[in-house]
Design an enzyme around this catalytic site. Structure first.
Site, short mmCIF file in Angstrom:
data_model
loop_
_atom_site.label_atom_id
_atom_site.label_comp_id
_atom_site.label_asym_id
_atom_site.label_seq_id
_atom_site.Cartn_x
_atom_site.Cartn_y
_atom_site.Cartn_z
CE1 TYR A 363 -3.33 -2.85 0.91
CE2 TYR A 363 -2.19 -3.05 3.01
CZ TYR A 363 -3.11 -3.52 2.10
OH TYR A 363 -3.81 -4.66 2.38
CB CYS A 390 15.23 -12.41 -3.04
SG CYS A 390 16.64 -13.19 -2.31
N1 LLP Z 1 -15.41 -4.37 8.60
C1 LLP Z 1 -15.25 -4.82 7.34
C2 LLP Z 1 -16.41 -5.31 6.61
C3 LLP Z 1 -13.99 -4.83 6.76
O1 LLP Z 1 -13.84 -5.26 5.52
C4 LLP Z 1 -12.88 -4.34 7.49
C5 LLP Z 1 -11.55 -4.34 6.90
C6 LLP Z 1 -13.09 -3.90 8.80
C7 LLP Z 1 -14.37 -3.91 9.32
C8 LLP Z 1 -11.97 -3.40 9.67
O2 LLP Z 1 -11.33 -2.30 9.16
P1 LLP Z 1 -10.27 -1.50 10.07
O3 LLP Z 1 -11.02 -0.82 11.18
O4 LLP Z 1 -9.30 -2.47 10.60
O5 LLP Z 1 -9.64 -0.55 9.12
N2 LLP Z 1 -5.04 -5.04 4.82
C9 LLP Z 1 -5.41 -3.64 4.77
C10 LLP Z 1 -6.74 -3.39 5.37
C11 LLP Z 1 -7.82 -4.24 4.78
C12 LLP Z 1 -9.08 -4.05 5.49
C13 LLP Z 1 -10.08 -5.06 5.12
N3 LLP Z 1 -11.32 -4.87 5.77
C14 LLP Z 1 -4.33 -2.81 5.45
O6 LLP Z 1 -3.33 -3.36 5.87
O7 LLP Z 1 -4.45 -1.60 5.55
#
Ligand code: LLP
Length: 464
Positions: A363, A390
Site C-alpha cells: 500500500y 530477495c
Molecule cells: N469491517 C469490514 C467489513 C472490513 O472489511 C474491514 C476491513 C473492517 C471492518 C476493519 O477495518 P479496520 O477498522 O481495521 O480498518 N489489509 C489492509 C486493510 C484491509 C481491510 C479489510 N477490511 C491494510 O493493511 O491496511
C-alpha cells in the site's frame, strides 16, 4: 541536537518527504505513535513494564510485542464511547485465541471474515451469538458451519450467497443476516483498501437497485431474519465525511424498504476503517469524537427521513490493535548508497521485512521507527529500513531519521504494527513468521510462538 543545529540538511543530504522533519531529540519517542506503556530508559525501549533488549534476549527477533493494557484500553474506549452501539472487533486486523478472549472480556463482539478466523474465535470460547461473519465468497460448507455454530449474524454479500443460505434454511435452520451494501463513496484511502465505490467486489450496489433487490429476496427467504443493512467504506479513514455520505445513502435505502416493503429494519452497521497514526502526518480522531459525529449524522438523517433510528454497530480493527503492537528487529547490514545527484541514502537492513510487514510494499504505507537498545549522540541521517528478502521493494520504513552510528546488533522498533502485519505475514523466502509476545505489568507471554523449520517442512510431502 536540533534541526537548527545544522546537521539535518547538510549539503547533498536527502530531505525525504515534506512531512518528515528531523526530530528535536532523536532518542525520544514520538509518544502518540506508540502504545500507552511504551517509554525509553537510557535509550532502551520498555513496553508493558519490560525492557525490550531483555525480552528479545529470550524470544529473539524479529518479534511482535503486544501491549495488552493498551489493547484492552482501546477496546474499552470504543465500548464506552459507543455504549449505545455494538462494537465488533474486526479480527482480520489480528486474531489469536488470547486476543479473542480479551475482546470478549472487554465486552465487545467479534467480526470474523473466514472459516479460519471463526475457528480461532470458537477455540477461544467466544460466544458465537456475538460473532458477525463476513466474506464475499463464503462457500456452502462455510455457511453451514457458521449457521450450525449459531453465529449472531451473517453479512450477506451476493445473490449467490442468498441462494446458498436458502438451501441451508430449507432444512429448517434459521439465521440472522445483514445485507452488505455499497454506498458509492470514494473513501480517501489507498485504492486497495477502499470498499464502498462501485467498481470492486464487495456488497450490493445501492445505486443500481441490487441492494433493494437483495433485501427483498432475504425477506422472502424462510429462515432468514434480516437485521439490517451493512456498509463498510474502507480503511485508514480520518474524516467523517465518507461515513456521512454512506450513512445518508444507506438510511435512504432503509426508508425505501420501510415504505415499499413495510419493514422497519432494526439495526445498521457502519463498518470499521477508523485511521491510526503511523507517522506524525496522521491525526486520528478519538473514539468519543467519532461516536458523537456518527450518532449525530444518523440521528439527523433519520429525523429528516421520518424513520426510527436503527441500533448501530461498528467494526473497528486497526484502531484497537494497530497502536498496541510494535515490531522489534535486529540491525544487520548498514549500507550507504550514492544516489544520482550525489546524495547518499543509508540502507539499514533488519532481520525481517516484507514477510512480517507487507503493508509498505503493498500500500506504499508509511511507518516510523526508533533505535530501541541504546541512546546515540550521533547526528541522525535520513535512512531507509529494509528487510532481508530477495526483492528491492522489501521496505519496512521508507524514510526515517536514524542515528548515523547505527550498527549491526542494534535493535530497531517499529510502532503501529498491530493491524494487518502478523495477520498478513507470509513465509516468503521460507521466512519463519515471528512470534507475538504479549506484555503486561512486567510479564511476557508468548501468545503466538515463532514458527520453526519443522513448521516450514510440515506441509512439504517430499518427492513421493
Ligand atoms: N469491517 C469490514 C467489513 C472490513 O472489511 C474491514 C476491513 C473492517 C471492518 C476493519 O477495518 P479496520 O477498522 O481495521 O480498518 N489489509 C489492509 C486493510 C484491509 C481491510 C479489510 N477490511 C491494510 O493493511 O491496511
Amino acid at each position: 541536537m536540533s534541526h537548527e543545529a545544522g546537521w539535518a540538511h547538510a549539503p547533498g543530504a536527502l530531505r525525504g518527504p515534506a512531512w518528515l522533519q528531523p526530530p528535536a531529540d532523536p532518542n525520544a519517542l514520538v509518544q502518540h505513535l506508540w502504545s500507552q506503556t511504551a517509554h525509553k530508559v537510557d535509550g532502551e525501549l520498555h513496553v508493558g513494564g519490560l525492557a525490550l533488549p531483555e525480552l528479545v534476549a529470550d524470544v529473539n527477533t524479529p518479534a511482535y510485542v503486544l501491549d495488552e493494557d493498551d489493547f484492552r484500553s482501546r477496546a474499552r474506549a470504543f465500548r464506552d464511547a459507543f455504549a449505545a452501539y455494538d462494537v465488533f472487533y474486526a479480527g482480520k486486523a489480528f486474531l489469536c485465541t488470547a486476543v479473542a478472549r480479551w475482546v470478549q472480556e472487554e465486552g465487545l463482539c467479534l467480526d470474523v471474515c473466514s472459516n479460519g478466523e471463526l475457528t480461532v474465535a470458537l477455540r477461544a470460547g467466544f460466544d458465537p451469538a456475538r460473532i458477525g461473519y463476513h466474506g464475499n465468497n463464503k462457500t456452502l460448507m462455510e455457511l453451514r458451519r457458521a449457521v450450525a455454530a449459531g453465529v449472531g449474524r451473517i453479512v450477506v454479500d451476493s445473490f449467490d450467497e442468498i441462494e446458498r443460505l436458502a438451501s441451508i434454511t430449507a432444512d429448517g435452520l434459521s439465521t440472522r443476516v445483514m445485507v452488505r451494501v455499497t454506498a458509492g463513496v470514494e473513501a480517501h484511502t489507498h485504492e486497495y483498501i477502499a470498499t464502498a465505490h462501485e467498481d470492486q467486489k464487495f456488497g450490493f450496489s445501492i445505486s443500481n437497485g441490487q441492494a433493494f433487490e437483495a433485501v427483498r429476496r432475504v425477506l422472502a427467504t424462510p429462515g432468514l431474519e434480516l437485521l439490517g443493512l451493512h456498509s463498510h467504506i474502507g480503511s485508514q479513514i480520518f474524516d467523517s465525511s465518507g461515513f456521512e455520505v454512506a450513512a445518508r445513502r444507506v438510511l435512504a435505502l432503509q426508508a425505501r424498504v420501510s415504505d415499499e416493503l413495510g419493514v422497519a429494519l432494526p439495526e445498521m452497521d457502519l463498518g470499521g476503517g477508523f485511521g491510526i497514526a503511523y507517522t506524525t502526518q496522521d491525526d486520528p480522531s478519538d473514539p468519543a469524537q467519532l461516536a458523537t459525529e456518527m450518532s449525530k449524522i444518523v440521528e439527523h438523517e433519520c429525523r429528516a427521513l421520518g424513520i426510527p433510528e436503527p441500533r448501530l454497530s461498528i467494526e473497528p480493527g486497526r484502531a484497537i490493535v494497530g497502536p498496541a503492537m510494535c515490531t522489534v528487529y535486529t540491525v544487520g547490514t548498514v549500507k550507504d548508497v550514492q544516489l544520482d545527484g550525489g546524495a547518499v541514502r543509508t540502507y539499514v537492513s533488519v532481520d525481517g521485512g516484507m514477510s512480517d510487514n507487507i503493508r509498505t510494499a503493498l500500500y506504499d504505507a508509511d511507518y516510523s521507527c526508533t533505535l530501541a537498545s541504546r541512546d546515540s549522540a550521533a547526528p541522525p541521517v535520513l535512512s531507509r529500513v529494509v528487510g532481508k528478502h530477495c526483492e528491492a521493494g522489501d521496505i519496512v520504513v521508507k524514510d526515517e531519521f536514524l542515528p548515523g552510528d547505527l550498527r549491526s546488533g542494534d535493535l530497531l522498533a517499529v510502532p503501529g504494527t498491530g493491524a494487518y502485519c502478523r495477520s498478513m505475514a507470509s513465509n516468503y523466502n521460507h521466512a519463519l513468521r515471528p512470534p507475538v509476545v504479549a506484555v503486561r505489568d512486567g510479564v511476557a507471554r508468548v501468545v503466538v510462538r515463532r514458527e520453526t523449520e519443522d513448521d516450514l517442512l510440515a506441509t512439504d510431502m517430499g518427492d513421493q
